[in-house]
Design a protein around this motif. Structure first.
Motif, PDB file in Angstrom:
ATOM      1  N   GLY A   1       7.331  23.631  -4.310  1.00 12.78           N
ATOM      2  CA  GLY A   1       6.482  24.297  -3.327  1.00 12.78           C
ATOM      3  C   GLY A   1       5.096  23.671  -3.232  1.00 12.78           C
ATOM      4  N   PHE A   2       4.619  23.100  -4.340  1.00 13.19           N
ATOM      5  CA  PHE A   2       3.288  22.477  -4.338  1.00 13.19           C
ATOM      6  C   PHE A   2       3.215  21.249  -3.425  1.00 13.19           C
ATOM      7  CE2 PHE A   2       2.671  24.559  -8.646  1.00 13.19           C
ATOM      8  CZ  PHE A   2       1.738  25.472  -8.169  1.00 13.19           C
ATOM      9  N   MET A   3       4.386  20.707  -3.064  1.00 18.54           N
ATOM     10  CA  MET A   3       4.390  19.547  -2.158  1.00 18.54           C
ATOM     11  C   MET A   3       3.850  19.917  -0.787  1.00 18.54           C
ATOM     12  SD  MET A   3       8.042  17.807  -3.019  1.00 18.54           S
ATOM     13  CE  MET A   3       8.432  17.145  -4.624  1.00 18.54           C
ATOM     14  N   LEU A   4       3.760  21.210  -0.513  1.00 16.09           N
ATOM     15  CA  LEU A   4       3.239  21.663   0.776  1.00 16.09           C
ATOM     16  C   LEU A   4       1.804  22.170   0.647  1.00 16.09           C
ATOM     17  CD1 LEU A   4       6.465  23.538   1.939  1.00 16.09           C
ATOM     18  CD2 LEU A   4       5.755  21.219   2.539  1.00 16.09           C
ATOM     19  N   SER A   5       1.237  22.081  -0.547  1.00 20.64           N
ATOM     20  CA  SER A   5      -0.139  22.535  -0.743  1.00 20.64           C
ATOM     21  C   SER A   5      -1.115  21.405  -0.445  1.00 20.64           C
ATOM     22  CB  SER A   5      -0.326  23.012  -2.197  1.00 20.64           C
ATOM     23  OG  SER A   5      -1.634  22.723  -2.648  1.00 20.64           O
TER      24      SER A   5
ATOM     25  N   LYS B   1      -1.128  16.161   3.735  1.00 15.59           N
ATOM     26  CA  LYS B   1       0.228  16.574   4.108  1.00 15.59           C
ATOM     27  C   LYS B   1       1.171  15.392   3.936  1.00 15.59           C
ATOM     28  CE  LYS B   1       2.319  19.044   7.949  1.00 15.59           C
ATOM     29  NZ  LYS B   1       3.077  18.436   8.980  1.00 15.59           N
ATOM     30  N   PHE B   2       2.362  15.660   3.396  1.00 17.82           N
ATOM     31  CA  PHE B   2       3.345  14.578   3.281  1.00 17.82           C
ATOM     32  C   PHE B   2       4.131  14.461   4.579  1.00 17.82           C
ATOM     33  CE2 PHE B   2       3.052  15.631  -1.372  1.00 17.82           C
ATOM     34  CZ  PHE B   2       2.415  14.440  -1.720  1.00 17.82           C
ATOM     35  N   ASP B   3       4.305  13.222   5.021  1.00 19.25           N
ATOM     36  CA  ASP B   3       5.104  12.966   6.211  1.00 19.25           C
ATOM     37  C   ASP B   3       6.593  13.014   5.814  1.00 19.25           C
ATOM     38  OD1 ASP B   3       4.831  11.497   9.090  1.00 19.25           O
ATOM     39  OD2 ASP B   3       6.622  10.806   7.991  1.00 19.25           O
ATOM     40  N   PRO B   4       7.461  13.594   6.669  1.00 18.05           N
ATOM     41  CA  PRO B   4       8.879  13.692   6.306  1.00 18.05           C
ATOM     42  C   PRO B   4       9.511  12.330   6.013  1.00 18.05           C
ATOM     43  CG  PRO B   4       8.416  14.956   8.296  1.00 18.05           C
ATOM     44  CD  PRO B   4       7.161  14.226   7.951  1.00 18.05           C
ATOM     45  N   TYR B   5       8.950  11.262   6.606  1.00 18.47           N
ATOM     46  CA  TYR B   5       9.600   9.955   6.456  1.00 18.47           C
ATOM     47  C   TYR B   5       8.890   9.030   5.471  1.00 18.47           C
ATOM     48  CZ  TYR B   5      12.491  11.590  10.208  1.00 18.47           C
ATOM     49  OH  TYR B   5      13.385  12.332  10.937  1.00 18.47           O
TER      50      TYR B   5
ATOM     51  N   MET C   1       0.839  -1.208   0.000  1.00 19.08           N
ATOM     52  CA  MET C   1       0.000   0.000   0.000  1.00 19.08           C
ATOM     53  C   MET C   1       0.874   1.258   0.000  1.00 19.08           C
ATOM     54  SD  MET C   1      -3.192  -0.001  -0.302  1.00 19.08           S
ATOM     55  CE  MET C   1      -4.083   1.360   0.434  1.00 19.08           C
ATOM     56  N   PRO C   2       0.572   2.229  -0.803  1.00 23.58           N
ATOM     57  CA  PRO C   2       1.379   3.443  -0.833  1.00 23.58           C
ATOM     58  C   PRO C   2       1.071   4.346   0.363  1.00 23.58           C
ATOM     59  CG  PRO C   2      -0.425   3.588  -2.400  1.00 23.58           C
ATOM     60  CD  PRO C   2      -0.494   2.232  -1.780  1.00 23.58           C
ATOM     61  N   PHE C   3       0.011   4.025   1.091  1.00 27.81           N
ATOM     62  CA  PHE C   3      -0.470   4.961   2.089  1.00 27.81           C
ATOM     63  C   PHE C   3      -0.821   4.188   3.343  1.00 27.81           C
ATOM     64  CE2 PHE C   3      -4.009   7.324   4.041  1.00 27.81           C
ATOM     65  CZ  PHE C   3      -3.482   8.593   4.069  1.00 27.81           C
ATOM     66  N   ASN C   4      -0.448   4.669   4.511  1.00 30.06           N
ATOM     67  CA  ASN C   4      -0.952   4.012   5.718  1.00 30.06           C
ATOM     68  C   ASN C   4      -1.653   5.044   6.586  1.00 30.06           C
ATOM     69  OD1 ASN C   4       0.790   5.055   7.930  1.00 30.06           O
ATOM     70  ND2 ASN C   4       2.407   4.184   6.631  1.00 30.06           N
TER      71      ASN C   4
ATOM     72  N   GLN D   1      -3.644  16.122  -1.646  1.00 30.54           N
ATOM     73  CA  GLN D   1      -4.849  15.286  -1.752  1.00 30.54           C
ATOM     74  C   GLN D   1      -5.010  14.690  -3.145  1.00 30.54           C
ATOM     75  OE1 GLN D   1      -8.595  16.865  -0.345  1.00 30.54           O
ATOM     76  NE2 GLN D   1      -7.624  17.574   1.524  1.00 30.54           N
ATOM     77  N   LEU D   2      -4.764  15.506  -4.161  1.00 29.17           N
ATOM     78  CA  LEU D   2      -4.824  15.010  -5.531  1.00 29.17           C
ATOM     79  C   LEU D   2      -3.869  13.841  -5.727  1.00 29.17           C
ATOM     80  CD1 LEU D   2      -4.861  18.147  -7.879  1.00 29.17           C
ATOM     81  CD2 LEU D   2      -6.551  16.318  -7.817  1.00 29.17           C
ATOM     82  N   TYR D   3      -2.677  14.039  -5.173  1.00 33.18           N
ATOM     83  CA  TYR D   3      -1.648  13.008  -5.299  1.00 33.18           C
ATOM     84  C   TYR D   3      -2.057  11.724  -4.574  1.00 33.18           C
ATOM     85  CZ  TYR D   3       2.967  10.858  -5.148  1.00 33.18           C
ATOM     86  OH  TYR D   3       4.020   9.981  -5.278  1.00 33.18           O
TER      87      TYR D   3
END
Ligand SMILES: [Zn+2]
Ligand SMILES: [Zn+2]
Length: 373
Positions: free
Chosen positions: A187-191, A11-15, A1-4, A196-198
């Motif tokens: 910068g969009f990585m923080l939007s 929001k992207f988690d730093p890890y 799974m790409p997501f847990n 959510q789209l990703y």
């Protein structure tokens, strides 16, 4: 799974893996450049003309095209990946074309937002994608390419599978477009909206992979009957054709079938839709895999009971709301009034824009056209 479930939707988690696709952790990859770029990324496009915005969007989409063979027997693959038709060129597109052309709907991006319009394209290019090698494009689809459609289980399986593959290929391109956007403007990585789209795009692909594996397993076991199919013939020829797979959100009464925005659903499966004209009639093939009975069986029970007229009305909504892989005959566009064409285009956009749905309803223009008439 790409997501847990420890990760957040917006929001992207730093890890976690960096969304640029490098496979490194976000923190040690693009995190710093995202922060440096955060203020400037949104400003960057303000000086662009509409033409440039459209050009960049087209180019970004073209850059993500890729060749793959989605055939099941990898050992038989040939090196040449053809531009395969999801809708048969000779049997179907030929019938709806005029002087070798058909129309589809294209989205135009400008500063004001996204606008839809009809676009004339060669029937040789309509519904094509690089999804099969030379060998599989011919051999795998023989039962539907070389034989008339007779509602055989294997034919329903192949029609469903081909429309599914086209959408699967598009979904991968969509994710890669998002990754390229992130790389170009970190910068969009923080939007939150972009994240959510990703995330949704990743879910889509994970679900499609599951469905692809199911198709593969059934193919080797010859379990073609596991695809529950509704087959209907209309005693008239429609002037459009569609081949697609998508997840239906609501049933005939507006009750939620699939919550496509929920991270809790295990899978958001697709239904497979093929509609095309042939000699004096129209063939409608609707299917889903019986693994997903709990999601779609009631909906299909109800679809089955609909009169031709009510089924047409519902399909009129489905094919404009859920897919871009629909092609119109120039004859159909001549028949529709300007008001109906406008309604069709804005209704198409309304699937992504709640405000548009509201305005269309207010003016009595929400799906105020009938593709089947
Ligand atoms: Zn990165
Ligand atoms: Zn192949």
């Amino acid at each position: 799974m790409p997501f847990n479930k420890f990760e957040r939707m917006d929001k992207f988690d730093p890890y976690e893996e960096c969304p640029c696709g490098s496979r490194k952790k976000f923190k040690f990859c693009c995190f710093q450049s995202a922060k440096d770029d955060e203020k400037t990324s949104a400003e960057k496009f303000k000086g662009y003309s509409d033409k440039r915005i459209q050009h960049e969007a087209n180019k970004k989409w073209e850059d993500t095209d890729f060749k793959i063979c989605l055939g099941f027997t990898k050992n038989e693959c040939r090196p040449l990946i053809k531009s395969a038709h999801a809708l048969q060129n000779n049997r179907i597109l030929n019938r709806i074309s005029e002087q070798g052309h058909v129309f589809n709907i294209s989205s135009n991006i400008s500063k004001k937002g996204i606008d839809a319009d009809f676009k004339k394209i060669s029937k040789n290019k309509a519904s094509t994608f690089f999804g099969f090698c030379d060998f599989h494009d011919n051999k795998l689809f023989k039962p539907i390419e070389q034989k008339e459609y007779k509602n055989e289980e294997i034919q329903n399986f192949l029609f469903g599978f081909r429309g599914f593959c086209l959408e699967y290929h598009r979904k991968i391109r969509k994710l890669n477009t998002l990754r390229n956007n992130f790389k170009a403007s970190p910068g969009f990585m923080l939007s939150p909206i972009a994240v959510q789209l990703y995330r949704n795009s990743e879910f889509d692909i994970a679900d499609s992979q599951t469905e692809y594996e199911t198709f593969r397993k059934d193919y080797f076991n010859k379990d073609f009957n596991k695809l529950r199919t509704i087959h209907r013939r209309l005693k008239k020829e429609v002037e459009f054709a569609v081949s697609s797979s998508f997840a239906v959100k609501d049933d005939l009464h507006g009750n939620v079938i699939n919550d496509i925005y929920s991270v809790n659903s295990e899978i958001v499966p697709n239904i497979h839709v093929n509609i095309f004209p042939r000699d004096g009639e129209t063939v409608i093939i609707l299917s889903y895999h019986n693994n997903y009975d709990s999601i779609y069986s009631k909906y299909f029970d109800e679809l089955k009971e609909l009169s031709d007229e009510d089924l047409e009305k519902h399909l009129n909504f489905l094919v404009i709301n859920y897919t871009e892989n629909i092609f119109f005959s120039p004859r159909l566009l001549k028949k529709l009034s300007d008001e109906q064409k406008r309604s069709l285009l804005v209704s198409f956009q309304s699937s992504m824009d709640a405000q548009k749905t509201y305005e269309l309803n207010k003016d009595g223009q929400f799906f105020n056209f009938n593709l089947f008439s």
